[in-house]
Motif scaffolding. Structure first.
Motif, PDB file in Angstrom:
ATOM      1  N   LYS A 152       0.831  -1.203   0.000  1.00 46.69           N
ATOM      2  CA  LYS A 152       0.000   0.000   0.000  1.00 46.69           C
ATOM      3  C   LYS A 152       0.864   1.251   0.000  1.00 46.69           C
ATOM      4  N   ALA A 153       1.900   1.232   0.832  1.00 44.59           N
ATOM      5  CA  ALA A 153       2.750   2.424   0.922  1.00 44.59           C
ATOM      6  C   ALA A 153       3.446   2.684  -0.409  1.00 44.59           C
ATOM      7  N   THR A 154       3.916   1.634  -1.046  1.00 42.47           N
ATOM      8  CA  THR A 154       4.596   1.807  -2.328  1.00 42.47           C
ATOM      9  C   THR A 154       3.629   2.331  -3.388  1.00 42.47           C
TER      10      THR A 154
ATOM     11  N   ASP B  74       1.007   4.030  -2.835  1.00 38.99           N
ATOM     12  CA  ASP B  74       0.758   5.411  -2.438  1.00 38.99           C
ATOM     13  C   ASP B  74       1.814   6.351  -3.000  1.00 38.99           C
ATOM     14  N   LEU B  75       3.061   5.930  -2.847  1.00 36.40           N
ATOM     15  CA  LEU B  75       4.166   6.748  -3.343  1.00 36.40           C
ATOM     16  C   LEU B  75       4.072   6.927  -4.854  1.00 36.40           C
TER      17      LEU B  75
END
Ligand code: SF4
Ligand code: SF4
Ligand code: SF4
Ligand code: SF4
Ligand code: FES
Lengths: 117, 566
Positions: free
Chosen positions: B84-86, B88-89
């Motif tokens: 998810k974080a990736t 998001d980035l």
């Protein structure tokens, strides 16, 4: 480039990692940001967790410096720090580990300005 | 063999297997973004990461091999959070306009954001890393959407062998994937095959838009004709989600075209049959003249441009013939509708390089293009879908009473047809050639395939080649250079597996490329199965006419095309 980043590493070890650090609380955030910026020459640009994550971390630290940080800022710092463990090479992985140490040692410094009560 | 555990299941897999492939064996699909099997296995995107017990870092499944005893978690909390974080980035550097994006409905990036339920917290959707737009006659690039997965770069290098797109990391914090900075695709040696467009998981690379131009043409007082290639027919069935072998859909589709304003909808059968006979004639002459070197087919505009850019020593070998849709464009405009000045011809093709081809100066008649626009399968499908017709209940259109409405009469195998023509001309019996693979493998895009056959015309023997895919084309030129064997003819398609896998085809990103091609080939075989292959009298009469009075509409010329080498 290499020597400059070595210096940054040295500074980093002395100022941030050292448990008996004399680093004041106000100093922490700018110093960490400095460290991150110092890592730029090492970043290869191939993967998002490191290439984009480090820049975002700097922007989040800016929120502390500008006094606009909230608890969300801190959560996001945590999230992007952990995500550095997904980096493609040791540059991102190492930055991540160093950031984790900061969270471990100095969480209170980051928590204080954003706590509600 | 290595014994490993994935999500609680223990299995044995061959050493050297990647975690991704091992998981597949037990039905676990690890999401991937930059991965293209055998083409791009470089671990750039970090979406496929998994947790391996006793490893301190997350590892990418697509390019990490299993080791005995590995205990792997593909969907743990850490893994999910990281994905998810990736994402998001990546999203924070991406400009979203999904509703008008060329990849609308086929976007892997969008699907992935959806699947992972991405919520923008601190960093909302972005405006793109750079707002640069790179133009080209056949394909274009909108850099606001690039997620730097490098798939296109790998395809352009490894499959197409044109090396136009590069990952430019002079500034590693702001990398760019593009042709030579500051130049258009035309200026950078692009052949417009569009394979990069198909490989791109976002709408960054796309076919140069002809939809809006066509909308205008339809609004004006024009007599607009659509000509549809057979391969496009099959792609259209896929686009509209009907059975890939359902020929009855074709007539429904034609009706939809009529409803949006086309006056005539024709096949490319006459053009193809004409092309085959003319090529047979050319080959016959070539053999009679005992010319050195093989005659090279010229119907693939990607291959023609590749030769003009990279192998200009061989331009004399290229067949002088115009490609089928160009031939037919001039027939429709300058013979069937002679005198009318508002006739517009639109080709519906599985190909992006045809968009470039129609603009070639060498192909203009009276300084005008003979085909006005080329729409890919995706573009025309999008245009029709926009109208929201009830296709399921639509009455099929009545076939025009015109030879142009009919499918080709010769078989699907161009090489065979051409050779049969020559045998007939020489008055010798024709035996179907037996092919031997001398390079690569069918369905393996990174190699392409060269098949060779020896063919007997009476007492004389000739060697012929069938070449498909960029690597195979390169290899073919090497064979010609080595000169160990003399060849009479080569039938060449620059796309691996031919136009069926062209850059303008439907995009099927949830299905393995192999399966897509096999299903399309099978549908094509079915389309021709019950049709007797005969010579097309109409086309042959046209051929005589062309030879006697319209030679300039039949033939073309080639020249070295310049580009800026990096
Ligand atoms: S590339 Fe995908 S996510 Fe981006 S605008 Fe196009 S459809 Fe939307
Ligand atoms: S269209 Fe073909 S040649 Fe041009 S950049 Fe894409 S893959 Fe390369
Ligand atoms: S243009 Fe498309 S395929 Fe190429 S790197 Fe960007 S997103 Fe990936
Ligand atoms: S093989 Fe077909 S789809 Fe591919 S470039 Fe050539 S003509 Fe176009
Ligand atoms: S799919 Fe494995 S890193 Fe991109």
């Amino acid at each position: 480039m290499a020597t400059e980043s070595l210096n940054v590493k040295e500074l980093y070890e002395k100022w941030i990692l050292d448990a008996k650090t004399k680093l004041t609380e106000e100093d922490l955030v700018p110093r960490v940001k400095e460290y991150l910026i110092g890592q730029h020459p090492e970043i290869c640009g191939k993967c998002a967790p490191c290439r984009d994550g480090v820049i975002k971390l700097e922007q989040l630290l800016d929120q502390y410096i500008e006094g606009t940080a909230t608890i969300k800022t801190l959560k996001e710092i945590e999230r992007l720090t952990y995500n550095l463990r997904a980096s493609r090479c040791s540059v991102g992985l190492d930055i991540g580990k160093n950031m984790e140490v900061i969270l471990e040692n100095d969480y209170h410094v980051l928590y204080k300005p954003v706590k509600k009560y | 063999m290595a014994s490993i555990t994935i999500d609680g299941k223990t299995l044995k897999v061959k050493n050297g297997t990647t975690i991704l492939k091992a998981a597949e064996q037990i039905g676990i699909e690890i999401p991937t973004l930059c991965f293209l099997e055998e083409i791009n296995e470089i671990g750039f995107c970090r979406i496929c990461i998994v947790e391996v017990e006793d490893e301190q870092d997350l590892v990418s499944a697509c390019n990490t091999e299993v080791a005995s005893g590995m205990v792997i978690h593909t969907n743990s909390e850490k893994v999910k959070e990281s994905r998810k974080a990736t994402l998001d980035l990546l999203a924070s550097k991406h400009r979203f306009d999904c509703w008008r994006c060329p990849k609308d409905g086929m976007c892997e990036f969008y699907d992935m954001l959806k699947e992972h339920d991405i919520v923008f917290e601190e960093f909302g959707p972005g405006i793109g890393r750079t707002d640069e737009q790179i133009v080209g006659t056949g394909i274009s690039q909108d850099l606001t959407k690039c997620i730097l997965c490098k798939r296109c770069v790998a395809v352009c290098q490894e499959v197409v062998t044109a090396n136009v797109l590069k990952f430019r990391d002079e500034d590693p914090l702001n990398p760019v994937v593009s042709p030579t900075p500051g130049l258009t695709f035309d200026e950078s040696g692009c052949i417009f095959c569009g394979q990069c467009v198909k490989a791109c998981p976002t709408g960054t690379l796309f076919e140069t838009n002809h939809v809006e131009d066509l909308e205008n043409v339809l609004l004006e007082d024009n007599y607009v004709i659509a000509q549809i290639a057979e391969e496009a027919r099959i792609g259209l069935r896929e686009e509209f989600g009907v059975d890939i072998q359902d020929e009855s859909f074709d007539d429904v589709f034609d009706q939809a075209l009529k409803m949006i304003g086309f006056e005539e909808v024709v096949a490319t059968g006459v053009a193809e049959d004409l092309h085959v006979s003319a090529l047979g004639e050319e080959l016959y002459q070539h053999l009679q003249a005992k010319n050195d070197g093989p005659l090279l087919s010229s119907w693939c505009s990607g291959f023609v441009r590749y030769s003009e850019l990279y192998y200009s020593d061989y331009l004399d070998q290229l067949s002088k013939l115009r490609s089928p849709h160009i031939l037919q464009g001039s027939l429709l405009k300058h013979r069937e509708h002679k005198g009318k000045d508002n006739v517009k011809v639109i080709s519906i093709m599985p190909c992006t390089s045809k968009k470039y081809e129609i603009t070639r100066e060498e192909l203009k008649v009276n300084d005008e293009q003979v085909v006005d626009y080329v729409l890919t399968v995706r573009e025309i499908a999008k245009m029709i879908k926009r109208r929201g017709f009830d296709m399921e209940n639509m009455k099929p259109s009545v076939k025009q009473d015109s030879p142009y409405a009919l499918a080709r009469k010769t078989s699907y195998d161009l090489l065979e047809n051409v050779l049969a023509y020559v045998a007939n001309k020489m008055n010798v019996p024709f035996e179907k050639p037996k092919y031997k693979v001398i390079h690569g493998e069918r369905l393996v895009e990174t190699e392409g395939v060269i098949e060779e056959a020896t063919i007997k015309f009476g007492k004389e023997k000739f060697h012929v080649l069938r070449v498909s895919g960029g690597q195979a084309v390169k290899q073919m030129y090497q064979l010609l250079k080595d000169g160990k064997k003399k060849y009479a003819f080569a039938d060449v398609s620059h796309c691996a597996n031919g136009c069926m896998n062209g850059g303008g085809q439907a995009i099927r990103h949830n299905v393995e490329v192999h399966d897509v091609i096999l299903a399309r080939d099978e549908a094509m075989r079915r389309m021709h199965e019950n049709k007797e292959t005969t010579t097309n009298e109409y086309a042959n009469n046209l051929l005589d006419e062309f030879f006697t009075e319209k030679r300039e509409l039949l033939e073309t010329s080639y020249s070295v095309k310049e580009f800026t080498k990096e």
